[in-house]
Design an enzyme around this catalytic site. Structure first.
Site, mmCIF file in Angstrom:
data_model
loop_
_atom_site.group_PDB
_atom_site.id
_atom_site.type_symbol
_atom_site.label_atom_id
_atom_site.label_comp_id
_atom_site.label_asym_id
_atom_site.label_seq_id
_atom_site.Cartn_x
_atom_site.Cartn_y
_atom_site.Cartn_z
ATOM 1 N N CYS A 1 5.878 -6.471 -4.765
ATOM 2 C CA CYS A 1 5.738 -8.101 -5.523
ATOM 3 C C CYS A 1 7.495 -7.667 -5.357
ATOM 4 O O CYS A 1 7.782 -8.705 -4.280
ATOM 5 C CB CYS A 1 5.934 -6.501 -7.495
ATOM 6 S SG CYS A 1 6.072 -8.129 -8.918
ATOM 7 N N GLU B 1 -1.128 -0.968 -6.789
ATOM 8 C CA GLU B 1 -0.939 0.616 -7.045
ATOM 9 C C GLU B 1 -1.568 0.788 -8.250
ATOM 10 O O GLU B 1 -2.234 1.732 -8.585
ATOM 11 C CB GLU B 1 0.509 0.986 -6.836
ATOM 12 C CG GLU B 1 1.071 0.946 -8.386
ATOM 13 C CD GLU B 1 1.795 -0.630 -7.519
ATOM 14 O OE1 GLU B 1 1.606 -0.883 -7.250
ATOM 15 O OE2 GLU B 1 2.938 -0.867 -8.862
ATOM 16 N N HIS C 1 0.599 -5.654 -8.019
ATOM 17 C CA HIS C 1 1.021 -4.130 -7.633
ATOM 18 C C HIS C 1 -0.838 -3.585 -7.410
ATOM 19 O O HIS C 1 -1.346 -3.686 -8.029
ATOM 20 C CB HIS C 1 1.177 -3.782 -8.991
ATOM 21 C CG HIS C 1 3.011 -3.995 -9.551
ATOM 22 N ND1 HIS C 1 3.276 -3.577 -9.386
ATOM 23 C CD2 HIS C 1 3.424 -5.314 -10.069
ATOM 24 C CE1 HIS C 1 4.928 -3.939 -9.991
ATOM 25 N NE2 HIS C 1 4.372 -4.992 -9.845
HETATM 26 N N1 GLN Z 1 11.906 -8.570 -11.080
HETATM 27 C C1 GLN Z 1 10.997 -9.470 -10.290
HETATM 28 C C2 GLN Z 1 10.415 -10.634 -11.499
HETATM 29 O O1 GLN Z 1 10.105 -10.172 -12.359
HETATM 30 C C3 GLN Z 1 10.076 -8.607 -9.433
HETATM 31 C C4 GLN Z 1 9.852 -7.878 -10.900
HETATM 32 C C5 GLN Z 1 8.476 -6.727 -9.970
HETATM 33 O O2 GLN Z 1 8.582 -6.492 -9.298
HETATM 34 N N2 GLN Z 1 7.009 -6.179 -11.063
HETATM 35 O O3 GLN Z 1 9.446 -11.135 -10.375
#
Ligand code: GLN
Length: 536
Positions: free
Chosen positions: A382, A510, A508
């Site tokens: 992410c 995970e 994600h």
């Molecule tokens: N801050 C970034 C976004 O909002 C990544 C978010 C995250 O890593 N969950 O896109």
């Protein structure tokens, strides 16, 4: 068969491992052929933990249908190997919100709105909604907090009423307590458990079973004392001894007859427990030899719970290759160009997880650059993918004006940007791109080799995206966009084929890793770290 309800409460102290107990019970009942679902009822007033700081709450776990939930839902999903839905996470905030909405709409027809019956009715109806959504044979509901807290009283009253309404054979109360060991006296003490059960009794709840968390084994005498004073038959008293390997807990509870007791008491038709796969896996887990060192470069590393699913996914993948995983917790804000190679010199793999905000992002980019240039296996998740692309833009494409609109909306080249129009004037809570989205994998890519599928679905939690208008420049410089959302064309995975293992995802991975089924990206990452450790 109508759903039967098991309510899990806790007393004496918090952090008893109630979630792990509840998950173990779920695993045991599932192993007996029953359909199990699980639910967490949290007494706090936030609608969900989505807007809470990781320091306050640890990780926010995201369900496939896009709910931002308590990290206990992650335990449940991993242990019972079942996807849960948004109905499985309830907070006082959600309850009050829906009561208030009904009040404003006039649904209560002029009644004076009170905690009992309006709030408690809402709680019961939401518990029943979770049962309706998943239609399980058994719904295990864990009540957050500790008996005696003011906040959890409406939840306890609601589950008391559930016994009356659903019947004795359809409801089961398990109370978890701590039996402290006093080192100086060399004794364990049962009094706190007795008091805690008294507290429950005052609220009209007689537990059917008691689970005693303890550091040392308890004597028969102590167990029968607890049985007598707490008014619970001795076959309903269980110990949850501190386990060296937490995955042993279901097996030990099974040996004590937990699932027999619960299925008999709830008159559930269930087959014998089949724990063969789980116990084989636990055996192999105990036989892991050697350690892989993985650097986790994050903002909240003092609080390991902030990365609970990432940590679990690393352990699952490690177990698959027979290795222990030692996580080198690296606070990204401490990394400088001068110390990056010293800090990361022992890492056999570098992982940059999700995150928010500019603080520490320079350190993360330095770690990514180090992994890229020194051919160290890298997994970006992410925010980790977004920073990997910014690092590439700045250091490979030499675009000094490249950045993320998250921290510099005016930058010359916003390679990470908001989808225009999507978020204008929108509130902060629950408005990110959340939950499952499909992703098509490119032929011949590492991503496809790892997933061995054309199309996958993984869970998201972010606001910003790679800005596709820069795609061609990146591709010309060697970046491969190997996962693309088929509907929006948004980039979901990027990788560097010239590197032994450099891959990052906007989703994600995970959240979908399970002990016996590690997520493919984690498995690939750990396998690459293993190769590196062998000097291959
Ligand atoms: N801050 C970034 C976004 O909002 C990544 C978010 C995250 O890593 N969950 O896109």
């Amino acid at each position: 068969m109508a759903t039967k309800y098991i309510f899990v409460t806790g007393g004496v102290v918090s952090s008893l491992g109630k979630g792990i107990f509840a998950s173990s019970l779920g695993l045991l009942l599932k192993s007996r052929g029953l359909k199990v679902s699980m639910m967490k009822l949290d007494p706090y007033l936030n609608i969900d933990p989505g807007t809470m700081s990781p320091y306050q709450h640890g990780e926010v776990f995201v369900t496939a249908d896009g709910a931002e939930t308590d990290l206990d839902l992650g335990h449940y999903e991993r242990w019972i190997d079942t996807n849960l839905s948004k109905e499985c996470s309830l907070t006082s905030g959600k309850i009050y919100m829906s009561v208030m909405e009904k009040e404003r709409r006039g649904d209560y027809l002029g009644a004076c709105i009170q905690v009992i019956p309006h709030v408690t009715d809402e709680i019961k109806s939401k518990i029943r909604d979770a049962a309706k959504a998943a239609k399980p044979d058994v719904l295990i509901c864990e009540i957050g907090g500790t008996v005696g807290d003011i906040e959890s009283l409406p939840f306890l009253e609601a589950i008391r009423e559930m016994r009356l309404e659903e019947g004795f054979d359809s409801t089961f109360y398990v109370h978890n307590t701590l039996v402290p060991y006093l080192r100086a006296a060399e004794e364990t003490k049962t009094k706190p458990t007795q008091h805690s059960v008294k507290e429950l009794l005052q609220l009209g709840i007689q537990p059917d079973a008691i689970v005693l968390r303890t550091e040392v084994p308890l004597s028969e005498g102590q167990l029968s004392k607890i049985s007598l004073f707490c008014n619970v038959p001795s076959k309903g008293v269980f110990t949850a001894l501190d386990e060296k390997v937490v995955y042993d807990l279901p097996l030990h509870l099974h040996e004590q007859g937990l699932d027999d007791y619960v299925t008999e008491r709830l008159k559930l038709e269930a087959k014998e427990a089949d724990l063969t796969r789980w116990s084989k896996w636990v055996d192999s887990f105990k036989e892991r030899k050697g350690t892989l060192k993985i650097a986790l470069v994050g903002k909240y590393v003092e609080l390991k719970d902030a990365y609970l699913s990432v940590k679990s996914a690393l352990v699952h993948a490690g177990a698959e290759v027979g290795k222990h995983i030692e996580i080198l917790w690296i606070k990204s804000s401490t990394i400088t160009p001068e110390n990056v190679s010293t800090i990361l010199k022992d890492a056999q793999g570098i992982l940059v997880p999700g995150g928010f905000g500019e603080r520490g992002s320079e350190g993360k980019k330095l770690a990514i650059c180090y992994a890229r240039e020194n051919k160290i296996p890298f997994l970006g998740i992410c925010f980790g993918m977004q920073l990997a692309l910014i690092e590439f833009a700045q250091n490979v494409l030499h675009w000094q004006d490249a950045d993320s609109a998250e921290f510099d909306p005016q930058c010359g080249r916003p390679v990470i940007d908001l989808l225009r129009g999507q978020y204008d004037g929108i509130e902060l809570g629950g408005t990110m791109r959340l939950g499952n989205y499909p992703c098509l994998l490119k032929d011949g890519s590492l991503a496809k080799k790892l997933y061995q599928k054309e199309e996958i679905e993984e869970r998201h939690r972010h606001r910003y995206e790679f800005n596709s208008r820069f795609k061609k420049d990146f591709e010309d410089a060697g970046m491969v966009f190997s996962g693309i959302n088929p509907d929006s064309q948004l980039v979901e995975i990027c990788e560097l084929p010239t590197h032994p293992f450099f891959i990052a995802s906007q989703f994600h991975p995970e959240f979908t890793s399970r002990p016996l089924k590690p997520n493919p990206l984690f498995y690939g990452f750990i396998s690459a770290a293993l190769k590196k450790s062998k000097g291959e």
